[in-house]
Write a protein that holds these residues in place. Structure first.
Motif, PDB file in Angstrom:
ATOM      1  N   LYS A 209      89.023  22.746  40.422  1.00  0.00           N
ATOM      2  CA  LYS A 209      88.346  21.813  41.614  1.00  0.00           C
ATOM      3  C   LYS A 209      89.132  21.647  42.844  1.00  0.00           C
ATOM      4  O   LYS A 209      88.798  21.615  44.109  1.00  0.00           O
ATOM      5  N   GLU A 210      90.288  21.072  42.414  1.00  0.00           N
ATOM      6  CA  GLU A 210      90.999  20.451  43.285  1.00  0.00           C
ATOM      7  C   GLU A 210      92.272  21.288  44.273  1.00  0.00           C
ATOM      8  O   GLU A 210      92.531  21.383  45.212  1.00  0.00           O
ATOM      9  N   HIS A 211      92.610  22.475  43.423  1.00  0.00           N
ATOM     10  CA  HIS A 211      93.671  23.379  44.035  1.00  0.00           C
ATOM     11  C   HIS A 211      93.394  24.578  43.854  1.00  0.00           C
ATOM     12  O   HIS A 211      94.137  25.750  44.253  1.00  0.00           O
ATOM     13  N   GLY A 212      91.974  25.280  43.407  1.00  0.00           N
ATOM     14  CA  GLY A 212      91.783  26.566  43.321  1.00  0.00           C
ATOM     15  C   GLY A 212      92.579  27.391  42.148  1.00  0.00           C
ATOM     16  O   GLY A 212      92.650  28.573  42.391  1.00  0.00           O
ATOM     17  N   VAL A 213      93.248  26.446  41.339  1.00  0.00           N
ATOM     18  CA  VAL A 213      94.133  27.183  40.409  1.00  0.00           C
ATOM     19  C   VAL A 213      93.135  27.322  39.036  1.00  0.00           C
ATOM     20  O   VAL A 213      92.823  26.292  38.640  1.00  0.00           O
ATOM     21  N   ARG A 214      93.002  28.424  38.353  1.00  0.00           N
ATOM     22  CA  ARG A 214      92.210  28.484  37.229  1.00  0.00           C
ATOM     23  C   ARG A 214      93.036  28.434  36.047  1.00  0.00           C
ATOM     24  O   ARG A 214      94.252  28.858  35.924  1.00  0.00           O
TER      25      ARG A 214
ATOM     26  N   LEU B 138      93.343  30.819  33.945  1.00  0.00           N
ATOM     27  CA  LEU B 138      93.884  32.384  33.773  1.00  0.00           C
ATOM     28  C   LEU B 138      95.305  32.030  34.593  1.00  0.00           C
ATOM     29  O   LEU B 138      96.298  32.767  34.451  1.00  0.00           O
ATOM     30  N   ASP B 139      95.389  31.504  35.947  1.00  0.00           N
ATOM     31  CA  ASP B 139      96.483  31.554  36.739  1.00  0.00           C
ATOM     32  C   ASP B 139      97.652  30.767  36.068  1.00  0.00           C
ATOM     33  O   ASP B 139      98.810  30.932  35.971  1.00  0.00           O
ATOM     34  N   ILE B 140      97.331  29.725  35.318  1.00  0.00           N
ATOM     35  CA  ILE B 140      98.091  28.933  34.537  1.00  0.00           C
ATOM     36  C   ILE B 140      99.022  29.835  33.277  1.00  0.00           C
ATOM     37  O   ILE B 140     100.101  29.902  33.101  1.00  0.00           O
ATOM     38  N   SER B 141      98.130  30.505  32.854  1.00  0.00           N
ATOM     39  CA  SER B 141      98.320  31.410  31.708  1.00  0.00           C
ATOM     40  C   SER B 141      99.349  32.465  32.281  1.00  0.00           C
ATOM     41  O   SER B 141     100.554  32.872  31.549  1.00  0.00           O
ATOM     42  N   LYS B 142      99.077  32.930  33.492  1.00  0.00           N
ATOM     43  CA  LYS B 142      99.845  34.186  33.922  1.00  0.00           C
ATOM     44  C   LYS B 142     101.254  33.746  34.454  1.00  0.00           C
ATOM     45  O   LYS B 142     102.262  34.077  34.222  1.00  0.00           O
TER      46      LYS B 142
ATOM     47  N   GLU C 236      87.035  26.158  31.916  1.00  0.00           N
ATOM     48  CA  GLU C 236      88.543  26.302  32.262  1.00  0.00           C
ATOM     49  C   GLU C 236      89.343  25.980  31.015  1.00  0.00           C
ATOM     50  O   GLU C 236      90.372  25.350  31.060  1.00  0.00           O
ATOM     51  N   CYS C 237      89.200  26.749  29.843  1.00  0.00           N
ATOM     52  CA  CYS C 237      89.609  26.420  28.458  1.00  0.00           C
ATOM     53  C   CYS C 237      91.020  26.866  28.313  1.00  0.00           C
ATOM     54  O   CYS C 237      91.077  28.230  28.557  1.00  0.00           O
ATOM     55  N   LEU C 238      91.912  26.315  27.761  1.00  0.00           N
ATOM     56  CA  LEU C 238      93.028  26.971  27.300  1.00  0.00           C
ATOM     57  C   LEU C 238      93.209  26.163  25.799  1.00  0.00           C
ATOM     58  O   LEU C 238      93.101  25.198  25.363  1.00  0.00           O
ATOM     59  N   MET C 239      93.212  27.244  24.892  1.00  0.00           N
ATOM     60  CA  MET C 239      93.111  27.136  23.397  1.00  0.00           C
ATOM     61  C   MET C 239      94.599  27.221  22.866  1.00  0.00           C
ATOM     62  O   MET C 239      95.065  28.479  22.713  1.00  0.00           O
ATOM     63  N   ILE C 240      95.145  26.381  22.425  1.00  0.00           N
ATOM     64  CA  ILE C 240      96.850  26.647  21.871  1.00  0.00           C
ATOM     65  C   ILE C 240      96.690  26.249  20.664  1.00  0.00           C
ATOM     66  O   ILE C 240      96.558  25.239  20.010  1.00  0.00           O
ATOM     67  N   GLU C 241      97.203  27.375  20.138  1.00  0.00           N
ATOM     68  CA  GLU C 241      97.639  26.970  18.467  1.00  0.00           C
ATOM     69  C   GLU C 241      99.127  27.394  18.088  1.00  0.00           C
ATOM     70  O   GLU C 241      99.548  28.559  18.164  1.00  0.00           O
ATOM     71  N   PRO C 242      99.579  26.419  18.025  1.00  0.00           N
ATOM     72  CA  PRO C 242     101.356  26.601  17.831  1.00  0.00           C
ATOM     73  C   PRO C 242     101.489  26.971  16.417  1.00  0.00           C
ATOM     74  O   PRO C 242     102.695  27.736  16.296  1.00  0.00           O
TER      75      PRO C 242
END
Ligand SMILES: Cc1ncc(COP(=O)(O)O)c(C=O)c1O
Length: 492
Positions: free
Chosen positions: A396-401, A403-407, A427-433
């Motif tokens: 919403k605030e910076h146009g970063v999705r 997917l961009d964080i993941s890449k 904009e889900c990130l699912m983290i399983e350590p």
């Protein structure tokens, strides 16, 4: 090479090619030579193969293997996939000649050792899950789901209730659940999740009223794909049972529960396990795996044959099953997977089994706590084995999705988490350590994520252009799925 350094392009093996150079030593022929290849027209001169030495070829493939990323090269927090370390001792036992060289057509009387392994895994899984029977025949998680539905179908039909044709699936279930139901000939009705992340009980009651006597089953993923433990299982099971339906547990996320709680005690009629997620057999590439299933005694008559069971003090492969749904896989399933799981279970031992779930839940909550200020959790309560975060504010605030964080994470040297799943979290990130990672690794990962979130605010294009340190940048993933082409073509 440091993580943020650009990875060098691998040298093409064709650049090393010299006419006439060969990379193998073929033993001298000790019989009269016959040119069979030419005789049958198999010789081609349009193949454009490199002519290289054995050492050059070896280096080529070794260098290519270094570009690959796997659990043995770095942290692999792919949510829902449980990419935990597979101990090497599993491979040693699976390679023992007595197991590896068995032939699937061998008479049963010659394989008592193999039967003992199968029976041993079954017995340990019965104790872990609380069900009365286990079969190891299905060869993947989704295959286990489908086998459970086949048993449920046979059960309803045996009671003259073939009219039960609808399967209810919460929208927080794993995507394979509705697919398995549809594959089994059922129609699927989706049940929404409430604001707390649980199955919406009011919506379930309405659905049960609407479907009436046609309800066959409910498929509940627990912990759900939101990484949350469903607190109303007993109530849900009662609602289904009162309506004449059965309840299946997608237990692929057993990593969060093993040794601590048993789905067979919760009221479920059957469940599947992913040995490749919880019991450390290799994962990926679509198998071969094992989607073991557990069931209560009323479903036992319909088990796929052969049933490995004890009879008069001897382990037998029982084919005499008049009500069986038939085989769901060749022979006994993926036997060497069971050898690996057996090794893992015995190496842990009963007394340490609960460490698997304790550490996997602890690690996920540690990551959740460390990241919550930069990536808010989708739900405000502790998670189980995976944490579900949302990157909505950066979009919403910076146009970063997400997917961009993941890449960008790839530039930092980590495998990305799962993106955009479950679908109900924006904009889900699912983290399983997983339980196999140390605090130091978790800290390195969290530091990278925090740094990336800062970049998202200050230099969003770094994320839009990521990854910039790998051999390839962003791929057209849609095209890659629809038009998979993994072959290298000369002169392209
Ligand atoms: C919760 C859940 N259910 C089912 C499956 C399907 O398992 P498989 O990929 O072995 O078919 C998975 C896969 O990871 C899963 O995470």
């Amino acid at each position: 090479m440091s993580r943020m350094q650009k990875m060098p392009e691998p040298e093409l093996i064709f650049d090393r090619s010299r006419p006439g150079r060969i990379g193998c030593n073929v033993p001298r022929c000790d019989t009269p030579e016959v040119d069979v290849a030419s005789a049958v027209g198999a010789v081609r001169d349009d193949l454009h193969l490199p002519e290289v030495s054995e050492l050059d070829l070896l280096r080529h493939f070794t260098n290519l293997s270094h570009i690959n990323y796997g659990i043995e090269t770095g942290f692999y927090p792919l949510g829902s996939c449980t990419m935990k370390y597979n101990p090497k001792i599993n491979e040693q036992t699976a390679r023992l000649a007595g197991f590896a060289n068995l032939h699937p057509m061998q008479p049963v009387a010659t394989i008592p050792g193999a039967l003992e392994i199968l029976y041993g895994v079954q017995s340990m899984l019965i104790e872990i899950t609380g069900f009365s029977t286990i079969t190891l025949q299905p060869v993947a998680g989704a295959h286990g789901e489908m086998t459970c539905l086949m048993l449920i179908k046979a059960y309803h039909e045996s009671r003259g209730e073939g009219n039960r044709t609808v399967v209810l699936v919460p929208d927080s279930a794993h995507g394979t659940n509705p697919a398995s139901a549809a594959r089994c000939g059922y129609s699927v009705k989706s049940i929404p999740t409430d604001a707390a992340g649980n199955t919406d009980l009011a919506a379930l009651a309405t659905a049960l009223e609407e479907v009436g006597p046609n309800v066959a089953a409910l498929m509940l993923t627990n912990p759900s794909t939101l990484g949350l433990f469903e607190p109303n299982i007993e109530r849900i099971c009662k609602m289904l049972h009162d309506a004449g339906g059965q309840v299946f547990c997608d237990g692929a996320n057993m990593n969060a529960m093993v040794g601590t709680t048993r789905p067979g005690d919760h009221g479920f009629d059957c469940m599947h396990l992913n040995l490749h997620k919880t019991f450390s057999t290799p994962h990926g590439g679509g198998g071969p795996g094992c989607g073991a299933i557990g069931l209560q005694s009323h479903l036992e008559p319909f088990l796929p044959a052969p049933v490995i069971r004890m009879s008069e003090g001897k382990i037998i492969a029982d084919e005499d099953r008049p009500q069986t749904i038939g085989r769901v896989a060749g022979f006994y399933g993926q036997f060497l997977m069971e050898v690996r799981a057996y090794t893992y279970l015995r190496a842990f031992g009963k007394e340490h089994m609960a460490d698997i779930s304790r550490y996997s839940v602890l690690n996920a909550n540690y990551v959740r706590e460390r990241l919550k200020d930069v990536l808010p959790p989708a739900h405000d309560r502790p998670c189980m084995h995976e944490c579900i975060l949302t990157a909505e504010k950066y979009k919403k605030e910076h146009g970063v999705r997400a997917l961009d964080i993941s890449k960008r994470l790839i530039d930092y040297g980590f495998h990305p988490p799962t993106n955009y799943f479950p679908l109900i979290v924006p904009e889900c990130l699912m983290i399983e350590p997983t339980e196999t990672e140390t605090k130091e690794t978790l800290d390195e990962f969290c530091d990278a994520m925090i740094s990336i979130c800062r970049e998202a605010v200050e230099e969003p294009d770094l994320l839009h252009d990521a990854p910039s340190t790998r051999i390839t940048g962003r791929l057209d993933e849609t095209l890659a799925v629809k038009n998979l082409d993994v072959r290298w073509w000369p002169n392209q």
